[in-house]
Each structure stands twice: as structure tokens, then as C-alpha cells.
Design an enzyme around this catalytic site. Structure first.
Site, PDB file in Angstrom:
ATOM      1  N   LYS A  14       0.809  -1.417  -0.072  1.00 17.98           N
ATOM      2  CA  LYS A  14      -0.053  -0.369   0.380  1.00 17.98           C
ATOM      3  C   LYS A  14       0.472   1.141   0.201  1.00 17.98           C
ATOM      4  O   LYS A  14       0.459   1.988  -0.753  1.00 17.98           O
ATOM      5  CB  LYS A  14      -1.039   0.218   1.214  1.00 17.98           C
ATOM      6  CG  LYS A  14      -1.261  -1.343   1.434  1.00 17.98           C
ATOM      7  CD  LYS A  14      -2.346  -0.966   2.348  1.00 17.98           C
ATOM      8  CE  LYS A  14      -1.991  -1.151   3.905  1.00 17.98           C
ATOM      9  NZ  LYS A  14      -1.509  -2.401   4.460  1.00 17.98           N
ATOM     10  N   ARG A  89      -9.236  -0.050   8.752  1.00 18.45           N
ATOM     11  CA  ARG A  89      -9.034  -0.668   9.163  1.00 18.45           C
ATOM     12  C   ARG A  89     -10.016  -1.513  10.060  1.00 18.45           C
ATOM     13  O   ARG A  89     -10.421  -2.655  10.323  1.00 18.45           O
ATOM     14  CB  ARG A  89      -7.987  -0.935  10.201  1.00 18.45           C
ATOM     15  CG  ARG A  89      -6.805  -1.115   9.398  1.00 18.45           C
ATOM     16  CD  ARG A  89      -5.403  -1.023  10.477  1.00 18.45           C
ATOM     17  NE  ARG A  89      -3.777  -1.436  10.008  1.00 18.45           N
ATOM     18  CZ  ARG A  89      -3.594  -0.790   9.536  1.00 18.45           C
ATOM     19  NH1 ARG A  89      -3.247   0.188   9.470  1.00 18.45           N
ATOM     20  NH2 ARG A  89      -2.004  -1.813   9.608  1.00 18.45           N
ATOM     21  N   ARG A 128      11.560  -5.038   4.711  1.00 19.97           N
ATOM     22  CA  ARG A 128      11.351  -3.309   4.449  1.00 19.97           C
ATOM     23  C   ARG A 128      11.908  -2.737   6.056  1.00 19.97           C
ATOM     24  O   ARG A 128      12.165  -2.950   6.769  1.00 19.97           O
ATOM     25  CB  ARG A 128      10.168  -3.445   5.219  1.00 19.97           C
ATOM     26  CG  ARG A 128       9.228  -2.325   4.953  1.00 19.97           C
ATOM     27  CD  ARG A 128       8.242  -2.281   5.531  1.00 19.97           C
ATOM     28  NE  ARG A 128       7.259  -2.292   6.431  1.00 19.97           N
ATOM     29  CZ  ARG A 128       6.158  -2.716   7.039  1.00 19.97           C
ATOM     30  NH1 ARG A 128       5.658  -1.864   5.130  1.00 19.97           N
ATOM     31  NH2 ARG A 128       5.548  -2.939   7.595  1.00 19.97           N
ATOM     32  N   ARG A 162      10.920  -0.760  11.057  1.00 18.67           N
ATOM     33  CA  ARG A 162      10.242  -0.563  12.361  1.00 18.67           C
ATOM     34  C   ARG A 162      10.480  -0.937  13.329  1.00 18.67           C
ATOM     35  O   ARG A 162      10.284  -2.270  12.974  1.00 18.67           O
ATOM     36  CB  ARG A 162       8.921  -0.675  11.359  1.00 18.67           C
ATOM     37  CG  ARG A 162       8.635   1.085  10.614  1.00 18.67           C
ATOM     38  CD  ARG A 162       7.930   0.597   9.402  1.00 18.67           C
ATOM     39  NE  ARG A 162       5.922  -0.374  10.541  1.00 18.67           N
ATOM     40  CZ  ARG A 162       4.919  -0.398   9.324  1.00 18.67           C
ATOM     41  NH1 ARG A 162       4.887   0.110   8.534  1.00 18.67           N
ATOM     42  NH2 ARG A 162       3.598  -1.123  10.347  1.00 18.67           N
ATOM     43  N   ARG A 173      -0.405  -8.686  13.653  1.00 16.19           N
ATOM     44  CA  ARG A 173      -0.784  -7.995  12.882  1.00 16.19           C
ATOM     45  C   ARG A 173      -1.655  -8.277  11.661  1.00 16.19           C
ATOM     46  O   ARG A 173      -2.508  -7.758  10.546  1.00 16.19           O
ATOM     47  CB  ARG A 173       0.598  -7.345  11.587  1.00 16.19           C
ATOM     48  CG  ARG A 173       0.876  -5.925  13.086  1.00 16.19           C
ATOM     49  CD  ARG A 173       2.125  -5.288  12.765  1.00 16.19           C
ATOM     50  NE  ARG A 173       2.078  -4.770  11.546  1.00 16.19           N
ATOM     51  CZ  ARG A 173       3.177  -4.628  10.860  1.00 16.19           C
ATOM     52  NH1 ARG A 173       4.514  -5.038  11.690  1.00 16.19           N
ATOM     53  NH2 ARG A 173       3.750  -4.146  10.210  1.00 16.19           N
TER      54      ARG A 173
END
Ligand code: ADP
Ligand code: AMP
Length: 215
Positions: A14, A89, A128, A162, A173
């Protein structure tokens, strides 16, 4: 035609696609995850409340998130449109979004679902990282900078990862996505504004699929 939602599991791509759309079309990316991380960094009241929840991979309360987005969509840079990335969400957030947009005389043009196999999501998330200076996104295997250790966009040599991008938190998650976010897909399907793209494709190919929907 410039009010859209990118919907998908953590790691679906996203943010990557929202940043591309922002650069190419001048519509602003509204990432609630980025807003919360900025709040945590600044030490604000919201940041203090959100930190432990985010570290655990759970969802921050609807009240906080709805208020945050309501305030944000009224900023001048949203006049040309916006791409919601990470919001809504939950069903409550989806309904509140419709109500706040109606109040502003706006409506959603497209909700774009990005589908990616679950086993790939974990790989994407743990690999990431982003440029510490400009926020450009990278991946250890799938999206390396052209020159190793140097940001393509701004030339910085500093990168960050992160705190919640680890294998344990990812499980929570993904669970939150399945239980709380996926059930809002039929809400948008019924309205006739839900489109799907194959998020497993190469980054540029996903961008082409999204552009085909928008144009
Ligand atoms: P999200 O915002 O949905 O959590 P990101 O856009 O941050 O996901 O993407 C997660 C990671 O996967 C990033 O490191 C990014 O570079 C990489 N990535 C994004 N899209 C693709 C893709 N289509 N193919 C391979 N890797 C991708
Ligand atoms: P993201 O950057 O979208 O992966 O979001 C990181 C974390 O921020 C999530 O795991 C949640 O804890 C929190 N978060 C972001 N957006 C929302 C939202 N719309 N509702 C609830 N929590 C959110």
C-alpha cells in the site's frame, strides 16, 4: 476521481503504491501508520497511548483513528484528493469515514484491494526498510537501492527499520487484518466501488493495474 483507499494486509504494498500515486498525480498519501509513528516520536498524548499497542501489533482505538483522519482530510493539501493507506481498518472506521466525507461533500471514488499470499507478506515485512531522511521505501531482496547503502531519491546513507516489523508482531498484525479489516471488503463491494489488483506482481506492474482502474 481522486479519493481512494488502498486496502490490503500489512506488507501488501500500500505504502509503495501510495507514494508512487502521490508523486505522479499530486494527490496526497494519508498513512495512519506514518501519522502514529510521528506521534510516538514527538511524545504526544496520542503517541504515548499508541506505542505499546503498535509494538504488540494490535489496532489503536477507533476513536483515536477516526479523530486523526477527520482532522487530516480537512487540511489544504487534501483539496486535490487523497489516498488512504492503512485506514479504514475496522467496520466502525469505514462507517465513520463515509459520514465524515458526506459532511464535507465528498465521496470515495475507488477502494482498491491489493491481494498478496500470506507467506509472502511476512517476507516482505521483515525485509522492509526506509530512508531515514526522505522516507523512500526499500526491501532487502525485492527493492534494493541502485547503489548499495545509498538512497535513490535523496542520496542519504541512513536507513531505519520499524520496531514492529518482526516475525512475532507480524503474526498478530495479520490476525488483526483477517479478523477486523477483511470483513469490511463486502461493505465496499456492495457499494460497487471495490476493485482488486494482483499485489504479487512486480511493483511497476501493480502500479499499472492501479492506473488502469483510475483512468
Ligand atoms: P504496506 O504499506 O502495505 O504495509 P509496503 O508498501 O511498505 O507495504 O511494502 C512492504 C515491503 O514490500 C517493502 O519493503 C516494499 O519494498 C516491498 N514491496 C512492495 N510492493 C512489492 C511488490 N509488488 N513486489 C515485491 N516487493 C514489494
Ligand atoms: P501500518 O503502518 O499501516 O502497518 O500501521 C502500523 C500500526 O499502526 C498498526 O499495526 C496499528 O497498530 C496502527 N494503526 C495504523 N493505522 C491504524 C488504523 N486505521 N486503526 C487502528 N490502528 C492503526
Amino acid at each position: 476521481m481522486n479519493h481512494l483507499i488502498l486496502l490490503g494486509a500489512p506488507g501488501a504494498g500500500k505504502g509503495t503504491q501510495a507514494r508512487k500515486l502521490q508523486d505522479e498525480r499530486g494527490i496526497v498519501q494519508l498513512s495512519t501508520g506514518d501519522m502514529l509513528r510521528a506521534a510516538v516520536k514527538s511524545g504526544s498524548e496520542i503517541g504515548k497511548k499508541a506505542k505499546a499497542i503498535m509494538d504488540a501489533g494490535k489496532l489503536v482505538s477507533d476513536d483515536i483513528m477516526i479523530a486523526m483522519i477527520e482532522e487530516r482530510v480537512q487540511q489544504p493539501d487534501c483539496k486535490k484528493g487523497f489516498i488512504l493507506d492503512g485506514f479504514p481498518r475496522t467496520a466502525a472506521q469505514a462507517e465513520a469515514l463515509d459520514a465524515m466525507l458526506a459532511k464535507l461533500g465528498l465521496a470515495l471514488d475507488h477502494v482498491i484491494e491489493m491481494t498478496v499470499d500470506e507467506k509472502i507478506l511476512t517476507e516482505r515485512i521483515v525485509g522492509r526498510y526506509t530512508c531515514a531522511k526522505c522516507g523512500a521505501g526499500y526491501h532487502d531482496a525485492f527493492q534494493k537501492p541502485k547503489v548499495a547503502g545509498v538512497c535513490d531519491v535523496c542520496g542519504s546513507r541512513e536507513f531505519t527499520r520499524r520496531a514492529d516489523d518482526n516475525a512475532e508482531t507480524v503474526r498478530t498484525r495479520l490476525d488483526a487484518y483477517r479478523k477486523q479489516t477483511q470483513p469490511i471488503l463486502p461493505y465496499y463491494r456492495t457499494k460497487g466501488i471495490l476493485k482488486s489488483v494482483d499485489g504479487m506482481a512486480e511493483i511497476d506492474d501493480v502500479a499499472r493495474q492501479i492506473s488502469a482502474i483510475l483512468d
